[in-house]
Design a protein around this motif. Structure first.
Motif, PDB file in Angstrom:
ATOM      1  N   MET A   1       0.857  -1.219  -0.108  1.00  0.00           N
ATOM      2  CA  MET A   1      -0.075  -0.043  -0.021  1.00  0.00           C
ATOM      3  C   MET A   1       0.955   1.149  -0.004  1.00  0.00           C
ATOM      4  O   MET A   1       2.082   1.352   0.650  1.00  0.00           O
ATOM      5  CB  MET A   1      -0.998   0.094   1.256  1.00  0.00           C
ATOM      6  N   THR A   2       0.765   2.185  -0.895  1.00  0.00           N
ATOM      7  CA  THR A   2       1.420   3.425  -1.011  1.00  0.00           C
ATOM      8  C   THR A   2       1.325   4.130   0.488  1.00  0.00           C
ATOM      9  O   THR A   2       0.181   4.235   1.086  1.00  0.00           O
ATOM     10  CB  THR A   2       0.816   4.288  -1.908  1.00  0.00           C
ATOM     11  N   GLU A   3       2.292   4.660   0.717  1.00  0.00           N
ATOM     12  CA  GLU A   3       2.342   5.567   2.171  1.00  0.00           C
ATOM     13  C   GLU A   3       2.373   6.880   1.794  1.00  0.00           C
ATOM     14  O   GLU A   3       3.210   7.566   1.137  1.00  0.00           O
ATOM     15  CB  GLU A   3       3.936   5.110   2.875  1.00  0.00           C
ATOM     16  N   TYR A   4       1.248   7.644   2.154  1.00  0.00           N
ATOM     17  CA  TYR A   4       1.045   9.089   2.203  1.00  0.00           C
ATOM     18  C   TYR A   4       1.593   9.832   3.149  1.00  0.00           C
ATOM     19  O   TYR A   4       1.362   9.634   4.389  1.00  0.00           O
ATOM     20  CB  TYR A   4      -0.110   9.385   1.654  1.00  0.00           C
ATOM     21  N   PRO A   5       1.747  11.153   2.988  1.00  0.00           N
ATOM     22  CA  PRO A   5       2.205  11.958   4.047  1.00  0.00           C
ATOM     23  C   PRO A   5       0.771  12.091   4.851  1.00  0.00           C
ATOM     24  O   PRO A   5      -0.291  11.923   4.390  1.00  0.00           O
ATOM     25  CB  PRO A   5       2.490  13.147   3.452  1.00  0.00           C
ATOM     26  N   ALA A   6       1.054  12.417   6.167  1.00  0.00           N
ATOM     27  CA  ALA A   6      -0.338  12.775   6.872  1.00  0.00           C
ATOM     28  C   ALA A   6      -1.075  13.888   6.169  1.00  0.00           C
ATOM     29  O   ALA A   6      -0.786  14.837   5.297  1.00  0.00           O
ATOM     30  CB  ALA A   6       0.197  13.440   8.245  1.00  0.00           C
ATOM     31  N   ILE A   7      -2.565  13.669   6.434  1.00  0.00           N
ATOM     32  CA  ILE A   7      -3.623  14.488   5.466  1.00  0.00           C
ATOM     33  C   ILE A   7      -3.144  15.922   5.792  1.00  0.00           C
ATOM     34  O   ILE A   7      -3.336  16.941   5.002  1.00  0.00           O
ATOM     35  CB  ILE A   7      -4.986  13.804   5.676  1.00  0.00           C
ATOM     36  N   ALA A   8      -3.190  16.261   7.001  1.00  0.00           N
ATOM     37  CA  ALA A   8      -2.832  17.522   7.610  1.00  0.00           C
ATOM     38  C   ALA A   8      -1.627  18.142   7.332  1.00  0.00           C
ATOM     39  O   ALA A   8      -1.325  19.377   7.656  1.00  0.00           O
ATOM     40  CB  ALA A   8      -3.172  17.599   9.090  1.00  0.00           C
ATOM     41  N   SER A   9      -0.658  17.471   6.728  1.00  0.00           N
ATOM     42  CA  SER A   9       0.521  18.146   6.485  1.00  0.00           C
ATOM     43  C   SER A   9       0.376  19.383   5.181  1.00  0.00           C
ATOM     44  O   SER A   9      -0.430  19.074   4.643  1.00  0.00           O
ATOM     45  CB  SER A   9       1.660  17.153   5.700  1.00  0.00           C
ATOM     46  N   PRO A  10       0.864  20.323   5.076  1.00  0.00           N
ATOM     47  CA  PRO A  10       0.557  21.453   4.511  1.00  0.00           C
ATOM     48  C   PRO A  10       0.539  21.131   2.828  1.00  0.00           C
ATOM     49  O   PRO A  10      -0.197  21.427   2.038  1.00  0.00           O
ATOM     50  CB  PRO A  10       1.708  22.530   4.901  1.00  0.00           C
ATOM     51  N   ALA A  11       1.442  20.300   2.476  1.00  0.00           N
ATOM     52  CA  ALA A  11       1.853  20.048   1.219  1.00  0.00           C
ATOM     53  C   ALA A  11       0.456  19.141   0.757  1.00  0.00           C
ATOM     54  O   ALA A  11       0.179  19.054  -0.398  1.00  0.00           O
ATOM     55  CB  ALA A  11       3.114  19.554   0.897  1.00  0.00           C
ATOM     56  N   ARG A  12       0.221  17.808   1.793  1.00  0.00           N
ATOM     57  CA  ARG A  12      -0.729  17.084   1.437  1.00  0.00           C
ATOM     58  C   ARG A  12      -2.255  17.917   1.314  1.00  0.00           C
ATOM     59  O   ARG A  12      -2.918  17.642   0.249  1.00  0.00           O
ATOM     60  CB  ARG A  12      -0.817  15.787   2.107  1.00  0.00           C
ATOM     61  N   THR A  13      -2.406  18.714   2.206  1.00  0.00           N
ATOM     62  CA  THR A  13      -3.653  19.316   2.191  1.00  0.00           C
ATOM     63  C   THR A  13      -3.688  20.275   1.083  1.00  0.00           C
ATOM     64  O   THR A  13      -4.680  20.357   0.424  1.00  0.00           O
ATOM     65  CB  THR A  13      -3.728  20.427   3.260  1.00  0.00           C
ATOM     66  N   GLN A  14      -2.846  20.895   0.502  1.00  0.00           N
ATOM     67  CA  GLN A  14      -2.906  21.747  -0.699  1.00  0.00           C
ATOM     68  C   GLN A  14      -2.987  21.056  -1.936  1.00  0.00           C
ATOM     69  O   GLN A  14      -4.005  21.341  -2.655  1.00  0.00           O
ATOM     70  CB  GLN A  14      -1.756  22.620  -0.868  1.00  0.00           C
ATOM     71  N   ALA A  15      -2.299  19.692  -1.975  1.00  0.00           N
ATOM     72  CA  ALA A  15      -2.455  18.704  -2.973  1.00  0.00           C
ATOM     73  C   ALA A  15      -3.999  18.348  -2.975  1.00  0.00           C
ATOM     74  O   ALA A  15      -4.764  17.991  -4.117  1.00  0.00           O
ATOM     75  CB  ALA A  15      -1.559  17.643  -3.003  1.00  0.00           C
ATOM     76  N   ILE A  16      -4.592  17.962  -1.984  1.00  0.00           N
ATOM     77  CA  ILE A  16      -5.953  17.360  -1.890  1.00  0.00           C
ATOM     78  C   ILE A  16      -6.985  18.698  -2.453  1.00  0.00           C
ATOM     79  O   ILE A  16      -7.971  18.427  -3.106  1.00  0.00           O
ATOM     80  CB  ILE A  16      -6.303  17.271  -0.625  1.00  0.00           C
ATOM     81  N   LEU A  17      -6.693  19.737  -1.790  1.00  0.00           N
ATOM     82  CA  LEU A  17      -7.646  20.795  -2.258  1.00  0.00           C
ATOM     83  C   LEU A  17      -7.344  21.181  -4.015  1.00  0.00           C
ATOM     84  O   LEU A  17      -8.572  21.426  -4.514  1.00  0.00           O
ATOM     85  CB  LEU A  17      -7.274  22.037  -1.479  1.00  0.00           C
ATOM     86  N   ASN A  18      -6.174  21.110  -4.414  1.00  0.00           N
ATOM     87  CA  ASN A  18      -5.811  21.378  -5.645  1.00  0.00           C
ATOM     88  C   ASN A  18      -6.595  20.061  -6.351  1.00  0.00           C
ATOM     89  O   ASN A  18      -7.388  20.471  -7.731  1.00  0.00           O
ATOM     90  CB  ASN A  18      -4.686  21.111  -6.082  1.00  0.00           C
ATOM     91  N   ARG A  19      -6.507  19.005  -6.245  1.00  0.00           N
ATOM     92  CA  ARG A  19      -7.105  18.013  -7.127  1.00  0.00           C
ATOM     93  C   ARG A  19      -8.572  17.684  -6.936  1.00  0.00           C
ATOM     94  O   ARG A  19      -9.269  17.725  -8.085  1.00  0.00           O
ATOM     95  CB  ARG A  19      -6.631  16.781  -6.176  1.00  0.00           C
TER      96      ARG A  19
END
Length: 296
Positions: A1-19
């Motif tokens: 399973m792919t390991e993702y950074p924590a949802i609340a990390s700034p980079a992942r949050t921004q990526a989710i919002l953008n996606r």
């Protein structure tokens, strides 16, 4: 399973919002917390263990939900924004102890939902980053309901937190302070700076922890009637207690006589202001009016 950074990390949050082409909805008071240390401190303040069932209000994109799921037995989230449901379905997919309901917490039959979704064999806690515009209704709704919570740990505007924890004879002290503190031990766990959010709100926040009082010196004859009475006592901040009581009970000679009798009984100066009274004094006052057949 792919390991993702924590949802609340700034980079992942921004990526989710953008996606998902998302932006915070001002109408729903949405701000996304992007500080993992603060999220960890929230979980710690709530003392979440693997034995706890947790209700979360407004999971957003799942930043806090994820951290709660790592520590708790089960997490049940109430999300009012249906556009966030597919986002949560993806971001929280790795966790099998989370359930999201698309419902307004203020309209939900919470006892029924809890009975259906939890076994009842685990301590129940509420942990949430509350929308500023409905913080007070949500807190009061939780406290006035039938459910008993082990703890309620919620983020709110710092100014509201200061009102909840205020002591008599201070500026923030009011009906909200007295009503909530009569039922609960209330403490500010820590302050959350506005810089911890995307987008940044205009004010700082605070984490407030409420735990039900188990032993009280004085108990109101009825919690709901007590709350209404206290609100009446604070109806006009600049007026004396006497004038506010007249506004609450009426200005008839009968009411004036009854108010005079009760204030004499409980030894409270009619010229005092409500913000000077302790919570025990409010309870004694409400009970005395009840005993005299005036407050039912």
């Amino acid at each position: 399973m792919t390991e993702y950074p924590a949802i609340a990390s700034p980079a992942r949050t921004q990526a989710i919002l953008n996606r998902y082409r998302l932006s915070a909805k001002k109408s729903l008071g949405q701000n996304f917390l992007v500080d993992l240390n603060i999220l960890g401190n929230i979980v710690e303040a709530a003392e979440i263990t693997s034995d706890d069932d947790v209700i979360e209000i407004g999971p957003g994109i799942g930043g806090l939900t994820e951290q709660l799921a790592k520590a708790a037995h089960k997490v049940l989230g109430f999300e009012i924004d249906e556009n966030l449901l597919p986002v949560l379905q993806e971001t929280l997919a790795p966790y099998d102890n989370i359930e999201i309901i698309n419902e307004d917490i203020l309209k939900a039959n919470l006892p029924q939902v809890v009975k259906e979704r939890f076994t009842g064999h685990h301590p129940l806690k509420v942990v949430a980053n509350l929308p500023y515009y409905i913080t007070t209704p949500i807190v009061m709704n939780l406290l006035a309901g039938e459910l008993e919570f082990d703890a309620i740990v919620v983020m709110m505007q710092k100014e509201v937190a200061e009102r909840l924890t205020a002591v008599p004879s201070t500026k923030p002290y009011g009906s909200l302070s007295a009503i909530v503190q009569e039922m609960n031990n209330v403490e500010i766990s820590f302050i959350v700076p506005r810089t911890a959010f995307i987008p940044q709100p205009n004010v700082d926040s605070a984490i407030v922890k409420l735990t039900q009082k188990t032993a009280k010196e004085t108990v109101p004859f009825d919690e709901k009637r007590f709350a209404g009475f206290v609100r009446g006592c604070f109806m006009h901040q600049r007026k004396t207690l006497w004038n506010n009581l007249l506004g609450f009970f009426g200005k008839t000679d009968e009411a004036k006589g009854a108010i005079t009798k009760v204030l004499t009984e409980v030894q409270i100066d009619p010229g005092a202001r409500s913000e000077q009274l302790t919570i025990d004094q409010f309870v004694q006052l409400a009970n005395a009016f009840h005993d005299n057949g005036i407050l039912n």
